[in-house]
Each structure stands twice: as C-alpha cells, then as structure tokens.
Design a protein around this motif. Structure first.
Motif, PDB file in Angstrom:
ATOM      1  N   PHE A 146       9.166  54.980  17.524  1.00 31.91           N
ATOM      2  CA  PHE A 146      10.245  54.090  17.959  1.00 31.91           C
ATOM      3  C   PHE A 146       9.932  53.380  19.280  1.00 31.91           C
ATOM      4  N   ASP A 147       8.855  53.782  19.940  1.00 35.59           N
ATOM      5  CA  ASP A 147       8.548  53.291  21.282  1.00 35.59           C
ATOM      6  C   ASP A 147       7.994  51.880  21.219  1.00 35.59           C
TER       7      ASP A 147
ATOM      8  N   ASP B  30      11.303  47.321  16.946  1.00 35.61           N
ATOM      9  CA  ASP B  30      12.231  46.880  15.904  1.00 35.61           C
ATOM     10  C   ASP B  30      12.700  48.048  15.039  1.00 35.61           C
ATOM     11  N   ARG B  31      11.789  48.981  14.760  1.00 33.63           N
ATOM     12  CA  ARG B  31      12.174  50.137  13.949  1.00 33.63           C
ATOM     13  C   ARG B  31      13.180  51.007  14.698  1.00 33.63           C
ATOM     14  N   GLY B  32      12.955  51.183  16.000  1.00 31.25           N
ATOM     15  CA  GLY B  32      13.898  51.959  16.796  1.00 31.25           C
ATOM     16  C   GLY B  32      15.245  51.277  16.927  1.00 31.25           C
ATOM     17  N   MET B  33      15.240  49.936  17.045  1.00 27.42           N
ATOM     18  CA  MET B  33      16.496  49.189  17.118  1.00 27.42           C
ATOM     19  C   MET B  33      17.324  49.413  15.851  1.00 27.42           C
ATOM     20  N   ARG B  34      16.666  49.371  14.718  1.00 25.42           N
ATOM     21  CA  ARG B  34      17.388  49.601  13.462  1.00 25.42           C
ATOM     22  C   ARG B  34      17.936  51.016  13.393  1.00 25.42           C
TER      23      ARG B  34
ATOM     24  N   ARG C  20      17.807  42.902  17.486  1.00 26.59           N
ATOM     25  CA  ARG C  20      18.428  43.784  18.456  1.00 26.59           C
ATOM     26  C   ARG C  20      19.320  44.766  17.688  1.00 26.59           C
ATOM     27  N   TRP C  21      19.600  45.922  18.267  1.00 29.07           N
ATOM     28  CA  TRP C  21      20.420  46.864  17.501  1.00 29.07           C
ATOM     29  C   TRP C  21      21.814  46.314  17.205  1.00 29.07           C
ATOM     30  N   PRO C  22      22.460  45.506  18.085  1.00 28.48           N
ATOM     31  CA  PRO C  22      23.744  44.926  17.672  1.00 28.48           C
ATOM     32  C   PRO C  22      23.622  43.963  16.492  1.00 28.48           C
ATOM     33  N   ASP C  23      22.460  43.277  16.336  1.00 28.62           N
ATOM     34  CA  ASP C  23      22.262  42.425  15.163  1.00 28.62           C
ATOM     35  C   ASP C  23      22.218  43.262  13.891  1.00 28.62           C
ATOM     36  N   HIS C  24      21.453  44.343  13.931  1.00 32.24           N
ATOM     37  CA  HIS C  24      21.404  45.237  12.767  1.00 32.24           C
ATOM     38  C   HIS C  24      22.795  45.811  12.477  1.00 32.24           C
TER      39      HIS C  24
ATOM     40  N   GLN D 125      11.842  43.946  23.826  1.00 27.40           N
ATOM     41  CA  GLN D 125      10.859  44.561  22.943  1.00 27.40           C
ATOM     42  C   GLN D 125      11.179  44.378  21.464  1.00 27.40           C
ATOM     43  N   SER D 126      12.322  43.790  21.133  1.00 27.35           N
ATOM     44  CA  SER D 126      12.563  43.446  19.732  1.00 27.35           C
ATOM     45  C   SER D 126      11.954  42.069  19.473  1.00 27.35           C
ATOM     46  N   GLY D 127      11.910  41.656  18.217  1.00 28.30           N
ATOM     47  CA  GLY D 127      11.228  40.425  17.856  1.00 28.30           C
ATOM     48  C   GLY D 127      11.996  39.177  18.279  1.00 28.30           C
ATOM     49  N   THR D 128      11.347  38.289  19.041  1.00 29.96           N
ATOM     50  CA  THR D 128      11.965  37.029  19.440  1.00 29.96           C
ATOM     51  C   THR D 128      12.218  36.161  18.215  1.00 29.96           C
TER      52      THR D 128
END
Length: 414
Positions: free
Chosen positions: A377-378, A387-391, A226-230, A218-221
């Motif tokens: 965030f859903d 993406d907002r929730g991942m961050r 992804r949250w680990p990227d942030h 659900q994050s941007g391809t």
C-alpha cells in the motif's frame, strides 16, 4: 448561527454578496435552501480554499472538477476567502468536458449571478451562481471557465489538485474548443464548491476532512483515485442516502495548528458546515501534528477531536472519525510520536463522542511491523498510500456508517 450572522445572511439574500456570512449553502444565490425545497441541494464536489499566489488581471481559467452525485440545477461557488480586495469575475461558463481543455458540443453555458453575467466577490467572501437548468451526471468531469479582468493581490484556490486544468486569454471562456487553452495548471483557482439538486429527495453528502492523504498525494494525477473518489463510486451503488462526497483535504494540514492551510479545527465552518446537504463529516487528521515535533500531546489532540465532534453535533451533523495511520520510515518518525499516535488511536477506537469510527490504521499497517505501512500500500514515502492503498481506505468505510439520526436536526428529509 449567531443573531449577528443570521442578520448578515438575510442581508446577503438581497444583495447576493455579503462579507460576514459568505459560506451559506445555496438556494437563492447564497442563502440556505428553504424547507419547501422540492429536493435537497447537495455538494457534488469541493476543494478547500487556501492562499494561492497572486491574482493576474485578464487571465482566463478553465478548471476541471469531478462530480460525485448527479442532479440538476447546477450551482458553483466562487471564493475570495484569502483575498485582500474585491474580486471581479466575468465570462463564467460551465459544461461537461470532452477531452483535454475541450467541452462537449453545445454544453458550455454561461453562469449568472442574480441574472448578471459579472459578479464581484468581496474580500473574505464567496458567492454562489444562479442555478443552471439541466442535468449533471455523477462521476463526470465538469469544466468551469472564468476570467479575472482586474485581479490583483492574494488569490484563493486549492494548490494540489491532482488534476490538470488550463489557463489562457480570458476572452475565450465561452469557447467549446480547447485551442486557446494552451497552458496548464495543477491548482484550482477561485472555485471551491459545486452543488446540484439531487434527484433523490433524501440525498445528502459526506465531507472528508483531512490532510494530504485525503487530498490525494501519491495517487494518480487526472485519474480520480483519491480515497474520497473511490468512496463516491461505492456510495453511488450502495443504496444509502449519503451520495455526495466533498474532499476537503489539504496537503500538510494539521488538526490543531495553522500552517499548510488553516487547521481543521479552524476551517470547520467554511470548508464543512457551509456545504449544502452535508450529513456527515469523516475526519482523518493528526499525522502532521505528530510529524511536526512540536511536542503535541495525546491529550491536546484528543481535546481537538472532541471539540470538532461537539461542533458538528451542535450543527446537527454526524461525526465520523478515522484512526491515524502509520508513518515509520519517515525522517519525522520517532518512538515518542509513535507513542502519541497509539494513545490517540486507542481513544478514537473507543470514543463515544463520534457516531462512527473507521480504522484506517488497521487497514494500512503491516502485520509484521504495525508501526509501518504495509509495503503493497506504500506510495514510496512511507506515509501516503498508493492507488491500491487509496482504494483499500475507501473500501473500509461502511456506507451505512455515514448516516445517523442527527440529520433531522438540520432539517434534511428523512
């Protein structure tokens, strides 16, 4: 490490490929870095290995991966963990991406293995390349190209990359142009780790061990959101010793039971403890055990968390854990699963077994209905953050919580 495993790893240093101990951090083509190393070898990218279709003889792969920490002396680990026969690779190159399948001019250089341009990886094993001189920047797209001249049988890789890579005819791996790389793949084939020699003498890495929420669904391809990227981008400016980030999420993965990949408790050695420079593990698992309606109890999950913490500490690694997020609105949700989730989270928040606890449940849940994800965030399926929730998840991780005194037990610089 057991006496038998230690003997195997010493043999691997001489032979470059050894079946019984293939997942040691790199120093000399597959052996751990010695205490006299001038700077630590640190994982800058990783993806958990799993069975991935059938190998194809003569196919070329141009795989795009994204670095976290920068450094020099690049090494790449090639995996045949789920193969049932030896895997030969040749024409292996690495360089920085320009755009699409094209590389920056002058940057596509051959990787070697004990000085050879070809390597054979035994079934169930992995092999590190020799160090590639030069520097690799942080937060950059690295392209690894390879050919599988005789591949057959089960292939090994990472299915849900959330990143476009390329396939083509194997004789074009040395090309800088992307002209011959006309087909795309959404998976990473045969590559599961990249390490660099970090510039900071005390640098280490954190491994994010999880399921699809960590894998990035659900994050941007192609956007590395992804949250680990942030988290990697946060750590790059945080001034902490932990700089590298390895994403070891598998979509559908469970804490206790194999299924979508080996369970977290079963893949700990290969996916986590074998990574060079790993200082801390942040475990974010459990929701798929609850969704499976397998009758898993809070006591069983708690025992699993405790075992992972014990094994990490025995290896001299810091153990951090995240609470299990809400998933009401999913077809799998029911009050009994919710009751187990709450009991597990209450344990995690007060668990003395872990060096740090990050309350991802507190970040994601709606104040109006704590069993449900905050609508903003859903990602749309009531389980995976957008993406907002991942961050928001990455922002909830205190950088200082990813380091602890246990690093001395692994011989890492202080």
């Amino acid at each position: 490490m057991s006496g038998r495993a230690g003997r195997c790893c010493r043999a691997a240093a001489a032979l470059l490929t050894a079946v019984a101990c293939p997942y040691a951090p790199p120093a000399r083509a597959g052996t751990p870095p010695g205490p006299a190393a001038r700077a630590p070898s640190v994982v800058t990218w990783a993806a958990s290995a799993d069975r991935l279709g059938e190998g194809t003889a003569g196919r070329g792969y141009r795989l795009v991966v994204h670095t976290s920490v920068g450094g020099s002396d690049l090494r790449v680990r090639f995996t045949n963990a789920f193969g049932d026969r030896p895997l030969t690779l040749d024409g292996v190159h690495a360089g920085l991406r320009d755009r699409g399948a094209a590389l920056r001019p002058g940057g596509n250089r051959p990787l070697t293995f004990g000085g050879a341009r070809t390597v054979t990886v035994p079934a169930g094993a992995a092999v590190w390349s020799d160090p590639l001189p030069g520097s690799v920047p942080a937060d950059a797209d690295l392209v690894v190209s390879l050919r599988t001249p005789t591949a057959a049988g089960p292939a090994t890789g990472h299915r849900m990359a959330m990143q476009t890579s390329y396939t083509g005819r194997g004789e074009h791996t040395a090309d800088e142009s992307g002209a011959h790389w006309t087909r795309t793949t959404g998976s990473w084939w045969y590559v599961d780790s990249v390490a660099v020699r970090a510039s900071a003498p005390a640098a280490g890495a954190v491994v994010a061990l999880g399921d699809s929420l960590t894998d990035g669904r659900q994050s941007g391809t192609d956007l590395n959101r992804r949250w680990p990227d942030h988290l990697a981008r946060r750590l790059s400016t945080a001034g902490t010793a932990v700089q590298g980030v390895a994403n070891q999420g598998i979509s559908g993965n469970k804490l206790l039971a194999d299924g979508a990949g080996q369970a977290a408790i079963h893949r700990l050695d290969r996916d986590v403890l074998s990574q060079p420079g790993v200082r801390t593990v942040l475990l974010f698992e459990g929701v798929n055990d609850l969704k499976a309606h397998s009758g898993v109890t809070a006591a069983e999950l708690i025992a699993g968390y405790r075992e992972i913490a014990r094994r990490l500490h025995a290896a001299g690694t810091c153990a951090a854990v995240a609470t299990v997020g809400p998933f009401k609105g999913r077809p799998e949700w029911d009050p009994s699963a919710e009751a187990v989730r709450r009991e597990v989270n209450a344990f995690l928040r007060g668990a003395g077994e872990f060096d740090a606890v990050v309350d991802f449940d507190g970040v994601l849940r709606s104040p109006d209905d704590p069993e449900r994800m905050l609508p903003s965030f859903d990602g749309g399926d009531h389980l995976h953050p957008n993406d907002r929730g991942m961050r928001a998840l990455a922002d909830a991780v205190p950088p200082g919580s990813l380091d602890c005194a246990r690093r001395a037990a692994r011989g890492l610089p202080g």
